[in-house]
Design a protein around this motif. Structure first.
Motif, PDB file in Angstrom:
ATOM      1  N   ARG A 143      27.042  20.072 -10.167  1.00 35.25           N
ATOM      2  CA  ARG A 143      27.696  21.044 -11.046  1.00 35.25           C
ATOM      3  C   ARG A 143      26.838  21.237 -12.292  1.00 35.25           C
ATOM      4  O   ARG A 143      26.510  20.265 -12.978  1.00 35.25           O
ATOM      5  CB  ARG A 143      29.095  20.581 -11.418  1.00 35.25           C
ATOM      6  N   GLU A 176      25.808  23.987  -4.132  1.00 34.59           N
ATOM      7  CA  GLU A 176      26.431  23.336  -2.976  1.00 34.59           C
ATOM      8  C   GLU A 176      25.365  22.693  -2.086  1.00 34.59           C
ATOM      9  O   GLU A 176      24.219  23.152  -2.048  1.00 34.59           O
ATOM     10  CB  GLU A 176      27.242  24.345  -2.175  1.00 34.59           C
ATOM     11  N   PRO A 177      25.723  21.641  -1.360  1.00 35.88           N
ATOM     12  CA  PRO A 177      24.780  21.025  -0.421  1.00 35.88           C
ATOM     13  C   PRO A 177      24.275  22.057   0.583  1.00 35.88           C
ATOM     14  O   PRO A 177      25.048  22.879   1.085  1.00 35.88           O
ATOM     15  CB  PRO A 177      25.618  19.945   0.265  1.00 35.88           C
ATOM     16  N   TRP A 179      22.735  18.019  -1.797  1.00 33.96           N
ATOM     17  CA  TRP A 179      23.557  17.405  -2.838  1.00 33.96           C
ATOM     18  C   TRP A 179      24.401  18.477  -3.521  1.00 33.96           C
ATOM     19  O   TRP A 179      23.987  19.633  -3.631  1.00 33.96           O
ATOM     20  CB  TRP A 179      22.673  16.709  -3.882  1.00 33.96           C
ATOM     21  N   ARG A 180      25.568  18.067  -3.979  1.00 36.15           N
ATOM     22  CA  ARG A 180      26.424  18.961  -4.770  1.00 36.15           C
ATOM     23  C   ARG A 180      26.242  18.608  -6.245  1.00 36.15           C
ATOM     24  O   ARG A 180      26.522  17.484  -6.672  1.00 36.15           O
ATOM     25  CB  ARG A 180      27.884  18.832  -4.346  1.00 36.15           C
ATOM     26  N   THR A 200      28.302  25.675  -9.352  1.00 35.65           N
ATOM     27  CA  THR A 200      28.035  24.499  -8.534  1.00 35.65           C
ATOM     28  C   THR A 200      26.983  24.823  -7.486  1.00 35.65           C
ATOM     29  O   THR A 200      27.112  25.808  -6.748  1.00 35.65           O
ATOM     30  CB  THR A 200      29.316  23.993  -7.848  1.00 35.65           C
ATOM     31  N   SER A 236      27.835  14.290  -5.584  1.00 32.89           N
ATOM     32  CA  SER A 236      27.610  13.766  -4.241  1.00 32.89           C
ATOM     33  C   SER A 236      27.718  12.250  -4.208  1.00 32.89           C
ATOM     34  O   SER A 236      27.769  11.578  -5.256  1.00 32.89           O
ATOM     35  CB  SER A 236      26.224  14.194  -3.749  1.00 32.89           C
TER      36      SER A 236
END
Length: 312
Positions: A125, A115-116, A122-123, A113, A147
Motif C-alpha cells: 500500500r 497488488e501481487p 507482493w501487496r 495498492t 504481504s
C-alpha cells in the motif's frame, strides 16, 4: 456521467503565492507555480501524462535491467515498459488511480495498492501526501508491506524542474554530488561508480551548456541538518530547487534530451531531478560492487521517504 480527465481526479493546492495541481493517476504533480511562474514542466489535465512527468515512482524508481531479478531465492521477470532499451522502467504505480483519503486547501493525501502480480508478487500500500507551505511543496511517500513475505522496494519522484525561459543549456546547476554512476551508452545499464569528472561535476554551480546528463549521482554534501539540495537557476538568479534527507542517498538527473532533438517539442525543456531511495537496477544488488541501497520491507512494516520543491 461527469467527465474524468485523462490524468484522473484533479487536486488543487494553494498557499500564499504558490499553487500545485496533483492528478490522481500515478499521484502525479501535474503543475506547480510560484507567482504564476512554472517551477516544473506542466501537462494538461486531459492529457495522458508524458514521460512519467511528475509521477510517484514505486515499488522501484529508474530501471530494472532486462526486467529480471532474483529475490528470496526466486527468479522474477517484470513486464518490459521501456521497449526501446528492454527494461522495466519506473515501477508499477505510475498508472494506478490513487484515491484521496484526506484533503484540505493546502494538502492532499492519496493512496493506492500495488497488488501481487507476475514479476512482483507482493501487496504494497502506497500512501503519499503533498503539502504546500512557506518552504515550498513537500511530498512524502509511505509504503506498507501487506504481504506475508519481505518485499523489495524503492521510491522517488519524477519532476522536470524549470528555472526560467529557454532550455536547460542556459541554466545554472548546483548538484552537490561527488560520485556518478556510469552507464552504457545504448541501454543505460549501470557499470561502475566513481568520482564525478569535469563533465558531471556541478558541486560548484555552473551553466549546464550542451552537457547531456541521464545519470545517477550519490555521495552528497549535505547541510548541517542532513539536507541535500539541488538548485537550477536562470541568468537572473531565479529558479527552483529540490531538497531531501538521508532517506534518498541517490538522485537521477536528466537533461530531457529527446530523440528528435531541438525539432521535438520539450527537448531539453526541463531538468528531471529525481531523489531516489536506491540506485538504478537496485533489484539486482548482488551484481554490483557498491551498495545500491535496495530497501527490504518486512511483512507489516513501513518504508518512508520525502522531498521538497521550492522556488528560488
Amino acid at each position: 456521467m461527469a467527465h474524468i480527465p485523462a490524468s484522473g481526479i484533479q487536486h488543487t493546492l494553494r498557499h500564499g503565492r504558490c499553487e500545485a495541481v496533483v492528478a490522481s493517476v500515478g499521484a502525479s504533480l501535474r503543475s506547480f507555480t510560484h507567482s504564476g511562474r512554472n517551477l516544473v514542466v506542466p501537462f494538461d489535465a486531459d492529457e495522458v501524462r508524458p514521460a512519467y512527468r511528475g509521477t510517484t515512482l514505486a515499488p522501484w524508481p529508474n530501471r530494472v535491467v532486462d526486467g529480471r531479478y532474483a529475490f528470496g531465492g526466486e527468479e522474477r521477470q517484470l513486464p518490459l515498459t521501456e521497449p526501446d532499451r528492454g527494461h522495466a522502467l519506473h515501477g508499477l504505480a505510475a498508472w494506478l488511480d490513487f484515491e484521496a483519503v484526506d484533503k484540505g486547501s493546502d494538502h492532499v493525501t492519496l493512496e493506492a495498492t500495488i497488488e501481487p502480480q507476475t514479476g512482483y508478487p507482493w501487496r504494497v500500500r502506497v500512501t503519499t501526501t503533498f503539502a504546500l507551505g512557506d518552504e515550498g511543496l513537500t511530498q512524502t511517500v509511505r509504503a506498507q508491506n501487506l504481504s506475508a513475505d519481505a518485499a523489495p522496494f524503492g521510491t522517488g519522484p519524477h519532476p522536470y524542474l524549470v528555472a526560467g525561459e529557454g532550455t536547460v543549456d542556459e541554466w545554472t546547476l548546483e548538484l552537490p554530488a561527488s560520485e556518478v554512476l556510469s552507464v552504457t551508452a545504448d541501454r543505460l545499464i549501470p557499470t561502475t561508480l566513481g568520482p564525478v569528472d569535469a563533465a558531471f561535476d556541478f558541486r560548484t554551480p555552473r551553466q549546464i551548456g550542451a552537457t547531456e546528463i541521464d545519470h545517477a549521482f550519490t555521495a552528497f554534501t549535505a547541510d548541517a541538518d542532513g539536507i541535500t539540495a539541488v538548485r537550477v537557476t536562470d541568468a537572473a538568479g531565479h529558479g527552483v530547487g529540490i531538497a531531501w534527507d538521508a532517506a534518498c542517498p541517490w538522485v537521477q538527473v536528466h537533461t530531457a534530451d529527446l530523440p528528435g532533438g531541438p525539432a521535438q517539442p520539450g527537448h531539453r525543456g526541463g531538468l528531471a531531478v529525481e531523489p531516489m531511495t536506491c540506485a538504478p537496477d537496485a533489484f539486482n544488488a548482488p551484481r554490483y560492487d557498491f551498495d545500491p541501497g535496495l530497501l527490504v520491507i518486512e511483512p507489516g512494516a513501513v518504508a518512508e521517504a520525502g522531498w521538497r520543491i521550492f522556488a528560488i
